[in-house]
Design an enzyme around this catalytic site. Sequence first.
Site, PDB file in Angstrom:
ATOM      1  N   LYS A 145       0.853  -1.184   0.000  1.00 36.56           N
ATOM      2  CA  LYS A 145       0.000   0.000   0.000  1.00 36.56           C
ATOM      3  C   LYS A 145       0.893   1.240   0.000  1.00 36.56           C
ATOM      4  O   LYS A 145       1.966   1.244   0.626  1.00 36.56           O
ATOM      5  CB  LYS A 145      -0.878  -0.031   1.251  1.00 36.56           C
ATOM      6  CG  LYS A 145      -1.901   1.093   1.369  1.00 36.56           C
ATOM      7  CD  LYS A 145      -2.695   0.912   2.655  1.00 36.56           C
ATOM      8  CE  LYS A 145      -3.786   1.950   2.815  1.00 36.56           C
ATOM      9  NZ  LYS A 145      -4.543   1.752   4.083  1.00 36.56           N
ATOM     10  N   SER A 220      -9.326   1.521   3.277  1.00 36.04           N
ATOM     11  CA  SER A 220      -8.470   2.289   2.398  1.00 36.04           C
ATOM     12  C   SER A 220      -7.415   1.456   1.658  1.00 36.04           C
ATOM     13  O   SER A 220      -6.777   1.946   0.724  1.00 36.04           O
ATOM     14  CB  SER A 220      -7.764   3.383   3.196  1.00 36.04           C
ATOM     15  OG  SER A 220      -6.940   2.838   4.207  1.00 36.04           O
ATOM     16  N   ILE A 241      -6.800   1.465  10.508  1.00 36.56           N
ATOM     17  CA  ILE A 241      -7.083   2.281  11.692  1.00 36.56           C
ATOM     18  C   ILE A 241      -8.558   2.200  12.073  1.00 36.56           C
ATOM     19  O   ILE A 241      -8.939   2.546  13.181  1.00 36.56           O
ATOM     20  CB  ILE A 241      -6.658   3.753  11.484  1.00 36.56           C
ATOM     21  CG1 ILE A 241      -6.602   4.496  12.822  1.00 36.56           C
ATOM     22  CG2 ILE A 241      -7.577   4.459  10.488  1.00 36.56           C
ATOM     23  CD1 ILE A 241      -6.017   5.890  12.739  1.00 36.56           C
ATOM     24  N   GLY A 242      -9.395   1.737  11.132  1.00 30.87           N
ATOM     25  CA  GLY A 242     -10.816   1.594  11.435  1.00 30.87           C
ATOM     26  C   GLY A 242     -11.462   0.480  10.642  1.00 30.87           C
ATOM     27  O   GLY A 242     -12.680   0.357  10.618  1.00 30.87           O
ATOM     28  N   SER A 244      -9.391  -0.719   7.575  1.00 25.77           N
ATOM     29  CA  SER A 244      -8.839  -0.527   6.232  1.00 25.77           C
ATOM     30  C   SER A 244      -8.146  -1.738   5.641  1.00 25.77           C
ATOM     31  O   SER A 244      -7.900  -1.775   4.436  1.00 25.77           O
ATOM     32  CB  SER A 244      -7.876   0.669   6.228  1.00 25.77           C
ATOM     33  OG  SER A 244      -8.594   1.865   6.390  1.00 25.77           O
TER      34      SER A 244
END
Length: 573
Positions: A145, A220, A241-242, A244
Amino acid sequence: MEENESATARQGGSWEEVARARRERLAAAIPPEWVLSSDLLGRLDTCTDVRHAPAEAGFLSPRELALTDIDDAARLCRMLAERECSAVELVMAFCKRAAIAHQLLNCCLDLFFDEALKRARVLDDELERTGRPVGVLHGLPISLKDQFNVVGHDTTLGYVGRDSQPADHNSTLVEGLLAQGAVLYVKTSLPQSIMKPETVNHLIGRTTHPADRRLSPGGSSGGEGALLAFHGSPLGVGTDIGGSIRIPSALCGLYGLRPTHGRVPYFRAENTMDGQESVHSVCGPMGRSLESIELFMRANSLAQPWLHDPKVVPLPWDDAKVGATAKAEQLVFGVIWTDGEATPHPPITRALRETVAKLRAAGHEVIDWDASSHREAFELGCKFWTMDGGKDFEENVRASGEPRIDGVYVGRPEDELSVYQLMQLNRRRYEWAGRYLARWNASAQRTACGRPIDVILSPVLALVGAPHESLHHVGYTIPWNLLDFPALTVPIATVEPHGRDAAAPLDYIAAEGRAPHGESDVANQALWQARGGVEGFGGLPVVVQVVGRRFEEERVVGAARAIQRALLSAVEE
């Protein structure tokens, strides 16, 4: 020459010119012989599912197609070590497939095939000279990424203003991968700012799903999800982080691990709101097999990242713990059926019920787990991610003048918190997490065996497929970030419109004899109905997540193995 021209555009041109130059460089990085023919592109223009394209492209040999169709990265590493294939052969095959993936799915922000092949030749020569592979990842292509610094390459975070600023150092994770013999060849796309469950930025545009280009691969880490699902990579690295890592893994049918903070190095990687310490972003592996996840964690451990990243805990990977959990006669699962905000689409509930039944048949204990407290975690997380009032975002977009993309979850001036307000928010999160641990411990009073639950089994999302810009409810993933619990996605089924899901109702909320929980429930069912119910999602993967307590990654992976065994045993019977 091209990099200098792009740098000039970045400094004096418009953001549109910079983005256009980026796309031109990406196109030029694909060798002419790997460019899809206009005839094939014309035939694919009306295709939503493009997973068959590599076989029709004409430049992958049957051997290359077979190699890239192997799901287990650990098996590929064994083949490399035993000289069943060379690093050059394997890297070439995945470079070709990644080139096709990017042309059809728009999933990569950087392509460096020449560098990868050069390194592969060096690794082949070293194996020939010494008879020993260079680390456990010897010759394995790994995608990254676009948050990880690789010398000589940009790290954009999806911002136009970060174009043409090549890194002069590697991230600690990158150093570890290279030390174990990995070959880096692409950096994958992510949304502007990272903070969006959809992968779209002004640099290259929107990334699409290989099984249905009308759908999102999530975010993401959506570029990783799309590339892996297309078999353009055997193993990738995302961040979470949430949700992704887990969101794209769920939508693309992948295994993806969100590890505990301090298990995998983040040092010298780039991040939005870098320095935010309340809810940590973590990096972790994504792949098409559970063995691939274990391989990454083993390689990470062998690289001893705790010697280089001050936040990494010196905790080596323990295969014995994985095996002991996987072979346990009885594990205790807590199962979340719904978070009380968005009811999962019927195929998710159906597959989860079948999995629970098979776990019980295999001798494991399963109890219901109440997720009503997850709403508070979601609300806390939203405050943490906007607490700077959007200053980090504004600084990044100011560098190019690019506009804000709709739906990026970053703060606005009215969201900014004072130091004291942040302290109080941290205290609330700490107390909430403490109550959650107490409830986990108290579960021993509810189990027949008298032990607390080992892991939690939960949906990852409330939907099985996400048309672009439709994914808004992430309440099934965020709580584990606030708790810093490891969470692993596990594919368990596919949507069967003419099989086990044939009777799934369009109005599944009314079928349960109740009113909607709220806006998220209404929106999720409306999405189901808009695509005609089960027919509109046929063949898509159904994926759950297995969650454990902090630093219990081995138990989580072992529990996933136990799930696989229960599902396989049921099939064999």
